[in-house]
Motif scaffolding. Structure first.
Motif, PDB file in Angstrom:
ATOM      1  N   PRO A  32      25.580  19.975  31.188  1.00 55.27           N
ATOM      2  CA  PRO A  32      26.678  19.894  30.003  1.00 55.27           C
ATOM      3  C   PRO A  32      27.064  21.605  30.032  1.00 55.27           C
ATOM      4  O   PRO A  32      26.719  22.357  30.445  1.00 55.27           O
ATOM      5  CB  PRO A  32      25.610  19.899  28.773  1.00 55.27           C
ATOM      6  N   GLY A  33      28.075  21.410  29.376  1.00 58.91           N
ATOM      7  CA  GLY A  33      28.945  22.864  29.093  1.00 58.91           C
ATOM      8  C   GLY A  33      29.848  23.314  30.050  1.00 58.91           C
ATOM      9  O   GLY A  33      30.202  24.538  29.995  1.00 58.91           O
ATOM     10  N   MET A  34      30.165  22.530  31.139  1.00 55.07           N
ATOM     11  CA  MET A  34      30.853  23.203  32.290  1.00 55.07           C
ATOM     12  C   MET A  34      32.506  22.908  31.841  1.00 55.07           C
ATOM     13  O   MET A  34      32.644  21.675  31.348  1.00 55.07           O
ATOM     14  CB  MET A  34      30.660  22.788  33.637  1.00 55.07           C
ATOM     15  N   GLU A  35      33.090  23.709  31.720  1.00 57.93           N
ATOM     16  CA  GLU A  35      34.702  23.236  31.640  1.00 57.93           C
ATOM     17  C   GLU A  35      35.194  22.299  32.770  1.00 57.93           C
ATOM     18  O   GLU A  35      34.940  22.564  33.896  1.00 57.93           O
ATOM     19  CB  GLU A  35      35.666  24.753  31.747  1.00 57.93           C
ATOM     20  N   LEU A  36      35.689  21.209  32.473  1.00 54.88           N
ATOM     21  CA  LEU A  36      36.134  20.267  33.403  1.00 54.88           C
ATOM     22  C   LEU A  36      37.703  19.633  32.943  1.00 54.88           C
ATOM     23  O   LEU A  36      37.573  19.198  31.746  1.00 54.88           O
ATOM     24  CB  LEU A  36      35.251  19.296  33.577  1.00 54.88           C
ATOM     25  N   SER A  37      38.751  19.807  33.822  1.00 49.98           N
ATOM     26  CA  SER A  37      39.717  19.012  33.373  1.00 49.98           C
ATOM     27  C   SER A  37      40.401  17.996  34.687  1.00 49.98           C
ATOM     28  O   SER A  37      39.638  18.202  35.573  1.00 49.98           O
ATOM     29  CB  SER A  37      40.957  20.308  33.245  1.00 49.98           C
ATOM     30  N   ALA A  38      41.157  17.274  34.507  1.00 52.75           N
ATOM     31  CA  ALA A  38      41.791  16.499  35.344  1.00 52.75           C
ATOM     32  C   ALA A  38      42.306  17.522  36.682  1.00 52.75           C
ATOM     33  O   ALA A  38      42.117  16.970  37.661  1.00 52.75           O
ATOM     34  CB  ALA A  38      42.751  15.327  34.781  1.00 52.75           C
ATOM     35  N   VAL A  71      33.518  14.375  28.898  1.00 51.81           N
ATOM     36  CA  VAL A  71      34.252  15.512  28.638  1.00 51.81           C
ATOM     37  C   VAL A  71      34.644  15.642  27.323  1.00 51.81           C
ATOM     38  O   VAL A  71      35.175  14.497  26.828  1.00 51.81           O
ATOM     39  CB  VAL A  71      35.375  15.524  29.716  1.00 51.81           C
ATOM     40  N   PHE A  72      34.207  16.557  26.429  1.00 52.86           N
ATOM     41  CA  PHE A  72      34.627  16.712  25.103  1.00 52.86           C
ATOM     42  C   PHE A  72      35.203  18.185  24.821  1.00 52.86           C
ATOM     43  O   PHE A  72      34.318  19.201  25.332  1.00 52.86           O
ATOM     44  CB  PHE A  72      33.322  16.406  24.252  1.00 52.86           C
ATOM     45  N   GLU A  73      36.245  18.288  24.196  1.00 54.09           N
ATOM     46  CA  GLU A  73      37.043  19.662  23.971  1.00 54.09           C
ATOM     47  C   GLU A  73      36.952  20.584  25.378  1.00 54.09           C
ATOM     48  O   GLU A  73      36.550  21.557  25.298  1.00 54.09           O
ATOM     49  CB  GLU A  73      36.074  20.321  22.915  1.00 54.09           C
ATOM     50  N   LYS A 143      32.672  22.645  41.710  1.00 49.40           N
ATOM     51  CA  LYS A 143      33.041  23.387  40.507  1.00 49.40           C
ATOM     52  C   LYS A 143      31.717  24.066  40.160  1.00 49.40           C
ATOM     53  O   LYS A 143      31.485  25.150  39.877  1.00 49.40           O
ATOM     54  CB  LYS A 143      33.663  22.869  39.595  1.00 49.40           C
ATOM     55  N   TRP A 144      30.588  23.068  39.940  1.00 52.58           N
ATOM     56  CA  TRP A 144      29.331  23.636  39.244  1.00 52.58           C
ATOM     57  C   TRP A 144      28.671  24.264  40.165  1.00 52.58           C
ATOM     58  O   TRP A 144      28.069  25.462  39.966  1.00 52.58           O
ATOM     59  CB  TRP A 144      28.450  22.403  38.836  1.00 52.58           C
ATOM     60  N   LEU A 145      28.585  24.134  41.526  1.00 55.88           N
ATOM     61  CA  LEU A 145      27.818  24.710  42.625  1.00 55.88           C
ATOM     62  C   LEU A 145      28.674  26.202  42.603  1.00 55.88           C
ATOM     63  O   LEU A 145      27.733  27.272  43.119  1.00 55.88           O
ATOM     64  CB  LEU A 145      27.598  23.919  44.044  1.00 55.88           C
ATOM     65  N   HIS A 146      29.625  26.216  42.750  1.00 57.78           N
ATOM     66  CA  HIS A 146      30.517  27.672  42.913  1.00 57.78           C
ATOM     67  C   HIS A 146      30.177  28.568  41.564  1.00 57.78           C
ATOM     68  O   HIS A 146      29.946  29.567  41.631  1.00 57.78           O
ATOM     69  CB  HIS A 146      31.893  27.354  43.019  1.00 57.78           C
ATOM     70  N   ALA A 147      30.185  27.875  40.488  1.00 54.82           N
ATOM     71  CA  ALA A 147      30.156  28.731  39.295  1.00 54.82           C
ATOM     72  C   ALA A 147      28.647  29.240  38.975  1.00 54.82           C
ATOM     73  O   ALA A 147      28.435  30.286  38.665  1.00 54.82           O
ATOM     74  CB  ALA A 147      30.385  27.813  38.102  1.00 54.82           C
ATOM     75  N   ARG A 148      27.545  28.289  39.589  1.00 52.44           N
ATOM     76  CA  ARG A 148      26.396  28.607  39.293  1.00 52.44           C
ATOM     77  C   ARG A 148      25.650  29.401  40.429  1.00 52.44           C
ATOM     78  O   ARG A 148      24.792  30.136  40.199  1.00 52.44           O
ATOM     79  CB  ARG A 148      25.405  27.156  39.146  1.00 52.44           C
ATOM     80  N   TYR A 149      25.796  29.284  41.662  1.00 49.16           N
ATOM     81  CA  TYR A 149      25.327  29.833  42.781  1.00 49.16           C
ATOM     82  C   TYR A 149      26.443  30.171  43.855  1.00 49.16           C
ATOM     83  O   TYR A 149      26.045  31.018  44.776  1.00 49.16           O
ATOM     84  CB  TYR A 149      24.647  28.621  43.301  1.00 49.16           C
ATOM     85  N   GLY A 150      27.786  30.346  43.413  1.00 50.00           N
ATOM     86  CA  GLY A 150      28.586  30.808  44.406  1.00 50.00           C
ATOM     87  C   GLY A 150      28.774  30.222  45.745  1.00 50.00           C
ATOM     88  O   GLY A 150      29.322  30.651  46.817  1.00 50.00           O
ATOM     89  N   VAL A 151      28.562  28.857  45.653  1.00 52.69           N
ATOM     90  CA  VAL A 151      28.753  28.099  46.852  1.00 52.69           C
ATOM     91  C   VAL A 151      30.162  27.615  47.199  1.00 52.69           C
ATOM     92  O   VAL A 151      30.723  27.279  46.259  1.00 52.69           O
ATOM     93  CB  VAL A 151      27.733  26.731  46.938  1.00 52.69           C
ATOM     94  N   VAL A 152      30.443  27.893  48.481  1.00 53.39           N
ATOM     95  CA  VAL A 152      31.804  27.420  48.881  1.00 53.39           C
ATOM     96  C   VAL A 152      31.575  26.564  50.157  1.00 53.39           C
ATOM     97  O   VAL A 152      31.005  26.803  51.062  1.00 53.39           O
ATOM     98  CB  VAL A 152      32.492  28.801  49.598  1.00 53.39           C
ATOM     99  N   ILE A 153      32.352  25.338  50.010  1.00 53.49           N
ATOM    100  CA  ILE A 153      32.244  24.258  51.040  1.00 53.49           C
ATOM    101  C   ILE A 153      33.565  24.109  51.427  1.00 53.49           C
ATOM    102  O   ILE A 153      34.679  23.748  50.691  1.00 53.49           O
ATOM    103  CB  ILE A 153      31.772  22.981  50.232  1.00 53.49           C
ATOM    104  N   ARG A 154      33.913  24.272  52.927  1.00 52.90           N
ATOM    105  CA  ARG A 154      35.024  24.186  53.526  1.00 52.90           C
ATOM    106  C   ARG A 154      34.798  23.196  54.695  1.00 52.90           C
ATOM    107  O   ARG A 154      33.770  23.280  55.381  1.00 52.90           O
ATOM    108  CB  ARG A 154      35.515  25.649  54.044  1.00 52.90           C
ATOM    109  N   GLY A 155      36.152  22.745  55.213  1.00 49.50           N
ATOM    110  CA  GLY A 155      35.785  22.081  56.475  1.00 49.50           C
ATOM    111  C   GLY A 155      37.048  22.281  57.351  1.00 49.50           C
ATOM    112  O   GLY A 155      38.141  22.505  56.655  1.00 49.50           O
ATOM    113  N   PHE A 156      37.204  21.626  58.574  1.00 46.05           N
ATOM    114  CA  PHE A 156      38.278  21.812  59.510  1.00 46.05           C
ATOM    115  C   PHE A 156      38.086  20.666  60.575  1.00 46.05           C
ATOM    116  O   PHE A 156      37.112  20.359  60.873  1.00 46.05           O
ATOM    117  CB  PHE A 156      38.476  23.141  59.824  1.00 46.05           C
TER     118      PHE A 156
END
Ligand SMILES: Cc1cc2nc3c(=O)[nH]c(=O)nc-3n(C[C@H](O)[C@H](O)[C@H](O)COP(=O)(O)O)c2cc1C
Length: 390
Positions: A32-38, A71-73, A143-156
């Motif tokens: 809970p508590g993570m900001e999330l929008s469409a 998601v609330f508020e 979003k959570w992994l990045h906010a909490r641990y700085g994890v970045v996932i990328r591909g090519f």
């Protein structure tokens, strides 16, 4: 369980068919508590959606996501998050021919044998349309992994048919329709695909996906090894026929002195392990390659049978991806995110109080140089301390 759910603590259950009214998923277990929008989710969906270039299917879907619950508020509440994407551009008459026959290489024959009934329209549940909701669910995980641990996932895309696409720079990836990390190779890829499309045939591809910033310790030692679950998740993507972690099959010809990654207080000297040892993350970059097979639905005639077992020649017209790998990069990233999110929560649940006196080996710098060497994550820093600017 009938195989429509992935994850133990971060659980995603998907539903929907290619030509049904909508596809969607329920994401259960998000803290809970993570900001999330469409908009957070839409960004990732826009990278996967069809109809964005002449090299992919011309089906036009806006893939607009609706958040129905959880998601609330503007913040996640810890309750199930339901996501819905309405299908907008079904053209089911294109599929009337395959109602009676089975496309070689596709799932038509096995669905028929297994269920005795199938929604053949657009491939029904076997269509990769379902992967849109994985990308949507994974946007939450990312979003959570990045906010909490700085994890970045990328591909090519690392290879399109015979054309190898060595890594050059991340900022090129989202600026071409192939997710190529080398802008100079884009004209070659365009020429290759234009010829292929004209011929009516299709082609395979290789995708490389990388997670940076994953702390040491995520994973499990035996059946639920992190590498095993990554392979499971990647193999769950339609048309994926192979998964390699780190050196992968190249390990067959390596010696122990070449393969094992030496450790110094400054960091690991190479990354043949692909960031995972004993099923547990080492703190190095997690490097995964996947092989995607060529599209089965092609205009060229292929021998098959009909429902009565009589021989037929199947030609598939309609709108198809001539190389399904072209749209697979965001899906590979999504599956890696879902697995990492699940293991992050599982690690917290069991090991949040563990104190280890040994300092964590710093994650080495130089991922980009390693990728640029052409064999992702393989080149030893010791052999190449100052790689060329690629
Ligand atoms: C992004 C993506 C798009 C795809 N588009 C098509 C397509 O247009 N036509 C097709 O025949 N297969 C397509 N596929 C592959 C089929 O969904 C897949 O081959 C089929 O379900 C059979 O499953 P299997 O290949 O995993 O055995 C696509 C796969 C992905 C990942």
């Amino acid at each position: 369980m009938s195989g429509n759910t992935i994850g133990k603590l971060f659980c995603v259950t998907s539903f929907g068919e290619s030509h049904g009214p909508a596809i969607g998923c329920v994401v259960d277990g998000c803290p809970p508590g993570m900001e999330l929008s469409a908009e957070d989710i839409q960004r990732d969906l826009d990278r996967r959606k069809p109809g964005t270039s002449r090299y992919v299917t011309q089906r036009r879907e806006s893939d607009t996501v609706e958040i129905l619950s959880g998601v609330f508020e503007g913040k996640t509440t810890g309750t199930p998050i339901a996501l819905l994407i309405r299908n907008e551009d079904q053209r089911s008459k294109d599929y009337s021919k395959i109602m009676e026959t089975f496309r070689p290489g596709h799932a038509d024959y096995v669905y028929w044998q297994k269920y005795g009934i199938r929604d053949y329209r657009g491939g029904g549940r076997s269509s990769a349309r379902e992967t849109a909701v994985r990308v949507a669910a994974a946007a939450i995980a990312r979003k959570w992994l990045h906010a909490r641990y700085g994890v970045v996932i990328r591909g090519f895309m690392a290879q399109l048919g015979p054309v190898e696409i060595p890594f050059k720079q991340w900022d090129a990836v989202d600026k071409n329709p192939f997710f190529a990390a080398d802008p100079d190779l884009v004209p070659t890829l365009e020429e290759f695909m234009d010829k292929l499309r004209k011929s009516g045939d299709s082609i395979g591809a290789k995708i490389c996906v990388v997670a940076e910033g994953v702390p040491a310790g995520w994973g499990e030692p035996v059946y639920d090894r992190l590498d095993a679950e990554i392979a499971y998740a990647m193999m769950s993507i339609n048309a994926v026929k192979g998964v390699e972690i780190g050196a992968g099959f190249a390990a067959v010809v390596q010696k122990g002195t070449e393969h094992s990654d030496e450790v110094t207080p400054e960091g690991f000297l190479s990354n043949n392990a692909g960031g995972i040892l004993g099923g547990i993350s080492s703190g190095q970059d997690i490097v995964v390659n996947i092989a995607v097979k060529p599209t089965s639905s092609i205009r060229l005639g292929r021998r098959s049978i009909d429902k009565t077992g009589e021989p037929v020649v199947v030609e598939t017209h309609g709108r198809h991806d001539p190389c399904v790998g072209i749209r697979a990069t965001p899906i590979g990233e999504a599956m890696l995110a879902l697995v990492l999110m699940d293991h992050a929560l599982r690690h917290r649940a069991q090991n949040a109080d563990v104190v280890c006196a040994t300092p964590k080996i710093p994650a080495k710098a130089g991922l980009e140089e390693n990728l640029a060497s052409g064999v992702p994550g393989l080149q030893s820093f010791a052999e190449n301390p100052e790689p060329d600017e690629a």
